[in-house]
Write a protein that holds these residues in place. Structure first.
Motif, short mmCIF file in Angstrom:
data_model
loop_
_atom_site.label_atom_id
_atom_site.label_comp_id
_atom_site.label_asym_id
_atom_site.label_seq_id
_atom_site.Cartn_x
_atom_site.Cartn_y
_atom_site.Cartn_z
N THR A 24 0.81 -1.21 0.00
CA THR A 24 0.00 0.00 0.00
C THR A 24 0.84 1.26 0.00
OG1 THR A 24 -0.12 -0.05 2.42
CG2 THR A 24 -1.85 -1.18 1.21
N PRO A 42 2.83 4.39 -1.26
CA PRO A 42 2.73 5.15 -2.51
C PRO A 42 4.00 5.04 -3.32
CG PRO A 42 3.09 6.62 -0.62
CD PRO A 42 2.86 5.25 -0.05
N TRP A 89 1.88 -2.44 -17.17
CA TRP A 89 0.46 -2.29 -16.91
C TRP A 89 -0.29 -2.29 -18.24
CZ3 TRP A 89 -2.68 1.71 -18.58
CH2 TRP A 89 -2.03 2.84 -19.13
N ASN A 112 -2.22 -4.39 -13.06
CA ASN A 112 -1.05 -3.74 -12.47
C ASN A 112 -0.10 -4.81 -11.94
OD1 ASN A 112 0.81 -2.11 -11.19
ND2 ASN A 112 -0.50 -1.65 -9.44
N PRO A 163 0.77 0.91 -5.99
CA PRO A 163 -0.58 1.15 -6.53
C PRO A 163 -0.51 1.96 -7.82
CG PRO A 163 -0.49 1.61 -4.18
CD PRO A 163 0.92 1.40 -4.61
N THR A 180 -2.79 4.34 -10.47
CA THR A 180 -4.01 5.10 -10.76
C THR A 180 -4.08 5.40 -12.24
OG1 THR A 180 -4.04 6.10 -8.54
CG2 THR A 180 -5.31 7.20 -10.27
N VAL A 181 -5.14 4.94 -12.87
CA VAL A 181 -5.32 5.08 -14.31
C VAL A 181 -6.54 5.95 -14.57
CG1 VAL A 181 -5.71 3.85 -16.47
CG2 VAL A 181 -4.33 2.80 -14.68
N ARG A 182 -6.36 6.95 -15.42
CA ARG A 182 -7.46 7.82 -15.82
C ARG A 182 -7.99 7.35 -17.17
NH1 ARG A 182 -7.82 12.06 -12.47
NH2 ARG A 182 -5.99 12.57 -11.21
N ALA A 218 -11.65 7.24 -13.33
CA ALA A 218 -10.32 6.80 -12.90
C ALA A 218 -10.48 5.60 -11.99
CB ALA A 218 -9.57 7.92 -12.19
N VAL A 219 -9.44 4.79 -11.93
CA VAL A 219 -9.45 3.61 -11.07
C VAL A 219 -8.05 3.43 -10.50
CG1 VAL A 219 -8.96 2.09 -13.02
CG2 VAL A 219 -9.94 1.14 -10.94
N THR A 220 -7.96 3.09 -9.21
CA THR A 220 -6.69 2.80 -8.55
C THR A 220 -6.59 1.30 -8.34
OG1 THR A 220 -6.66 4.94 -7.44
CG2 THR A 220 -5.27 3.21 -6.53
N VAL A 261 -1.57 7.18 -17.51
CA VAL A 261 -0.91 7.09 -16.20
C VAL A 261 0.22 8.09 -16.18
CG1 VAL A 261 0.49 5.66 -14.67
CG2 VAL A 261 -1.49 4.68 -15.79
#
Length: 324
Positions: free
Chosen positions: A31, A33, A43, A75, A80, A82-84, A117-119, A151
């Motif tokens: 977890t 960053p 990815w 991923n 982690p 994060t994809v927009r 977006a998704v993480t 990303v």
């Protein structure tokens, strides 16, 4: 219980308690960053289930239908991700050709994502549902679209990583396969023309070039630079250089295009090959030789001098009679 054994057990319990406390206080690697500038190679964004079994998303429905599907973000990294996400009209458009701020103007407006977006946790995949609503007045045929994923790793001066999933929507109804060859022109040995998809289905054009000259067929072969796929309404300019073109001939060049669905089109142009540079050089050389020959003749005449005039017949006899 012996004293030594009791002391060892008490120490082991204390050690385990301390280790558990430290582990709970330390941030988890799963977890934590991502560090600025950290790369996240590998990815992917693919149609669900994300295993590569579907190269693109396919949907088919009548006007007014609401179609549902899912995309999968994978991923494989250790941080982690994060994809927009945003819909797009054409998956083959370059970043500078896409509408500002990702606003779709065509088929992309029919796509509604469950989230922008998704993480995704490390070593995990996440599904993103979406719906595709076919307008009531949509024309039958193929309507290409896409979903773009971006990303950004946070490092200054480093471009965002972007990928896309193609979506091929087939609106049911009469299918029309139509193709045209436009603007055929020849500039010397270079041929230029435009292939246009006039129908409502995706075409895979095949183009044949033939050239017939005064001395027979110059060539007959498949054209180069033809797009593998031609979407409805798409125009593609094609340019090709004729290697080994004749130096002197008059040639009729024909471009014949065909595709599935009995789509056929053709255009022709006449090309005259004349070696103007060689002809000009030969003309200058001939003029120079003629000038030199003329000068040589004049020189010979000037060296020989004027020719003596011969006596007229009967002149000598006339003078003799006058003296007698």
């Amino acid at each position: 219980m012996p004293a030594r054994l009791r002391t060892a057990l008490v120490g082991l319990v204390a050690l385990l308690t301390t280790a558990a406390t430290v582990a709970a206080a330390a941030p988890s690697a799963a977890t934590a960053p991502a560090a600025p500038g950290e790369q996240r190679p590998g990815w992917t964004l693919r149609p669900a289930p994300g295993d590569g079994s579907r190269p693109y998303a396919y949907a088919e429905g009548a006007p007014g239908a609401v179609l549902e599907d899912r995309l999968t973000v994978t991923n494989p990294g250790t941080a982690p991700l994060t994809v927009r996400l945003r819909p797009a009209d054409d998956p083959e458009q370059g970043p500078t050709e896409r509408p500002a701020q990702g606003a779709a103007q065509g088929v992309g407006r029919w796509i509604a994502l469950a989230a922008p977006a998704v993480t995704v946790p490390p070593r995990t995949r996440a599904d993103v549902p979406y719906t595709l609503t076919v307008p009531a007045g949509a024309a039958p045929g193929d309507h290409p679209a896409a979903v773009l994923a971006t990303v950004t790793d946070g490092a200054e001066g480093r471009p965002a990583q972007e990928t896309a999933v193609r979506i091929r929507l087939r609106v049911t109804g009469p299918a029309l396969a139509a193709l045209s060859v436009e603007g055929l022109a020849a500039e010397g040995a270079t041929l230029r023309y435009t292939l246009v998809n006039r129908g409502n289905t995706v075409l895979e054009p095949r183009v044949l070039l033939t050239a017939d000259g005064l001395l027979g067929t110059a060539f007959r072969r498949a054209a180069r630079g033809v797009p593998a796929e031609l979407r409805p309404g798409q125009r593609v300019a094609v340019s090709e250089t004729w290697r080994g073109a004749p130096a002197l001939d008059r040639v009729d060049v024909r471009v014949s295009a065909t595709a599935a669905g009995e789509a056929r089109a053709a255009a022709s142009v006449t090309v005259t090959f004349v070696p103007w540079a060689r002809l000009a050089t030969a003309a200058l050389l001939a003029a120079a030789l003629a000038l030199l020959a003329r000068r040589a003749v004049r020189r010979r005449r000037s060296r020989a001098g004027p020719a003596a005039s011969a006596p007229q017949p009967g002149t000598e006899r006339h003078l003799t009679r006058a003296g007698t």
